[in-house]
Each structure stands twice: as structure tokens, then as C-alpha cells.
Design a protein around this motif. Structure first.
Motif, short mmCIF file in Angstrom:
data_model
loop_
_atom_site.label_atom_id
_atom_site.label_comp_id
_atom_site.label_asym_id
_atom_site.label_seq_id
_atom_site.Cartn_x
_atom_site.Cartn_y
_atom_site.Cartn_z
N MET A 49 0.82 -1.20 0.00
CA MET A 49 0.00 0.00 0.00
C MET A 49 0.86 1.26 0.00
N LEU A 50 1.92 1.25 0.81
CA LEU A 50 2.83 2.39 0.88
C LEU A 50 3.54 2.60 -0.45
N GLU A 51 3.88 1.50 -1.10
CA GLU A 51 4.56 1.59 -2.41
C GLU A 51 3.66 2.28 -3.43
N ARG A 52 2.39 1.95 -3.43
CA ARG A 52 1.45 2.58 -4.36
C ARG A 52 1.32 4.07 -4.08
N LEU A 53 1.28 4.43 -2.82
CA LEU A 53 1.20 5.83 -2.45
C LEU A 53 2.45 6.59 -2.91
N LEU A 54 3.62 6.00 -2.73
CA LEU A 54 4.86 6.63 -3.18
C LEU A 54 4.90 6.78 -4.70
N ILE A 55 4.41 5.78 -5.41
CA ILE A 55 4.34 5.88 -6.87
C ILE A 55 3.40 7.00 -7.29
N LEU A 56 2.26 7.09 -6.64
CA LEU A 56 1.30 8.16 -6.94
C LEU A 56 1.89 9.53 -6.66
N VAL A 57 2.59 9.67 -5.56
CA VAL A 57 3.23 10.95 -5.22
C VAL A 57 4.30 11.27 -6.26
N ALA A 58 5.09 10.29 -6.66
CA ALA A 58 6.15 10.52 -7.66
C ALA A 58 5.55 10.93 -9.00
N LEU A 59 4.49 10.25 -9.42
CA LEU A 59 3.84 10.61 -10.68
C LEU A 59 3.26 12.01 -10.62
N THR A 60 2.67 12.37 -9.50
CA THR A 60 2.12 13.72 -9.34
C THR A 60 3.23 14.75 -9.42
N ALA A 61 4.35 14.48 -8.81
CA ALA A 61 5.48 15.41 -8.86
C ALA A 61 6.02 15.55 -10.28
N VAL A 62 6.14 14.46 -10.99
CA VAL A 62 6.62 14.50 -12.37
C VAL A 62 5.66 15.31 -13.24
N LEU A 63 4.36 15.06 -13.10
CA LEU A 63 3.38 15.82 -13.87
C LEU A 63 3.43 17.31 -13.51
N GLY A 64 3.64 17.62 -12.26
CA GLY A 64 3.76 19.02 -11.84
C GLY A 64 4.96 19.70 -12.48
N VAL A 65 6.08 19.01 -12.52
CA VAL A 65 7.29 19.56 -13.15
C VAL A 65 7.07 19.76 -14.64
N ILE A 66 6.44 18.81 -15.29
CA ILE A 66 6.16 18.93 -16.73
C ILE A 66 5.25 20.12 -16.97
N TRP A 67 4.22 20.30 -16.15
CA TRP A 67 3.31 21.43 -16.31
C TRP A 67 4.05 22.76 -16.16
N VAL A 68 4.92 22.88 -15.16
CA VAL A 68 5.70 24.11 -14.95
C VAL A 68 6.60 24.37 -16.15
N LEU A 69 7.26 23.34 -16.65
CA LEU A 69 8.15 23.51 -17.82
C LEU A 69 7.37 23.94 -19.05
N LEU A 70 6.19 23.37 -19.26
CA LEU A 70 5.36 23.77 -20.40
C LEU A 70 4.92 25.23 -20.28
N ARG A 71 4.55 25.66 -19.08
CA ARG A 71 4.15 27.06 -18.87
C ARG A 71 5.33 28.01 -19.13
N GLN A 72 6.52 27.62 -18.70
CA GLN A 72 7.71 28.44 -18.94
C GLN A 72 8.01 28.53 -20.44
N HIS A 73 7.87 27.41 -21.13
CA HIS A 73 8.09 27.39 -22.58
C HIS A 73 7.09 28.31 -23.28
N GLN A 74 5.84 28.24 -22.87
CA GLN A 74 4.81 29.09 -23.47
C GLN A 74 5.11 30.57 -23.21
N ALA A 75 5.55 30.91 -22.01
CA ALA A 75 5.88 32.30 -21.70
C ALA A 75 7.04 32.79 -22.56
N ARG A 76 8.05 31.95 -22.76
CA ARG A 76 9.18 32.34 -23.61
C ARG A 76 8.73 32.52 -25.06
N ARG A 77 7.88 31.61 -25.53
CA ARG A 77 7.37 31.70 -26.91
C ARG A 77 6.57 33.00 -27.10
#
Length: 144
Positions: free
Chosen positions: A1-29
Motif C-alpha cells: 500500500m505504501l509503495e502505491r502511495l509513493l508511486i502516486l506521489v512521484a507521478l504527481t510530482a513529475v506531472l507538476g514539473v512537466i506542467w511548470v516547464l510547459l508554462r515556462q516554454h509558453q511564456a518564452r514563446r
């Protein structure tokens, strides 16, 4: 159960980083596009503008974006230029703007600089908010 929670947290963090990078790219464009004036000769300058990109096969363009633009046209009159362009007929411009889907809308300031770019449907509230930001920036002493 803990492993699943850690995977979910990691995926959420990765998606958050991707979203921030996309927003920065859009601002530069947008910063690059603001200096290039890609709509020169297509949209008259002198007042803010909304440029909508569409395709004949785009159901969302016909069902949602076009009616929203028409309501804005009735509400704003001649204070804002509203133009619709075929994405097919302006493929080079679409590529230059980084448009990946239709409908798409660009908000231009009175000098023709791109100040906002919406991928997908943008309702009247969003477009009015973006136009208001353009007008506020254009009227401020530091905008000149």
C-alpha cells in the motif's frame, strides 16, 4: 500500500514539473512572438484583436468558439478586432505560433504583438480577461 502511495506521489510530482516547464516554454514563446509581430498584414493595428484559428471539420469551432466570438463581437463592437483564419490556409503561421489544435485563439495588443495564445476552446470570460490584461498593460506608463 505504501509503495502505491509513493508511486502516486512521484507521478504527481513529475506531472507538476512537466506542467511548470510547459508554462515556462509558453511564456518564452509569447515573449518572442510579441517582438516579431507575426500577424502583420493580416490584422489591422490600432486596437486590440482576437484572432481565431479554425478548420472546416472542427465541430468545437462551430459549436462553441464561433458563438463565443460572435457574443464578444456584439458586446465589444468595434473596440476589438475579431478575425477568423483557416488553419489550413495559414499553415506557416500556425506552425510559427506553435498551435497544435483548433480552435485556437491569439490575443493581440493594439500594435499587433501576441500577448496570449489559447490552445483549444476559450470562452468569453477568458478572452475578456486576456483583453483586459492587454488594455491595462498598454495603458500603463511602463508599457510604452
Amino acid at each position: 500500500m505504501l509503495e502505491r502511495l509513493l508511486i502516486l506521489v512521484a507521478l504527481t510530482a513529475v506531472l507538476g514539473v512537466i506542467w511548470v516547464l510547459l508554462r515556462q516554454h509558453q511564456a518564452r514563446r509569447l515573449a518572442v512572438l510579441a517582438s516579431q509581430r507575426p500577424f502583420a498584414g493580416l490584422v489591422p493595428i490600432g486596437c486590440p484583436a482576437i484572432v481565431a484559428f479554425t478548420l472546416p471539420t472542427c465541430a468545437e469551432c462551430r459549436a462553441r468558439q464561433t458563438p463565443a466570438l460572435e457574443r464578444l463581437r456584439q458586446q465589444l463592437g468595434t473596440t476589438v478586432q475579431i478575425t477568423t483564419l483557416s488553419a489550413d490556409a495559414h499553415a506557416t503561421l500556425v506552425e510559427r505560433l506553435g498551435i497544435m489544435t483548433v480552435p485556437a485563439t491569439a490575443i493581440l495588443d493594439p500594435e499587433g504583438a501576441v500577448r496570449a495564445l489559447n490552445q483549444g476552446f476559450a470562452d468569453e470570460t477568458r478572452l475578456l480577461r486576456q483583453l483586459d490584461a492587454v488594455s491595462t498593460a498598454h495603458l500603463s506608463p511602463s508599457a510604452g
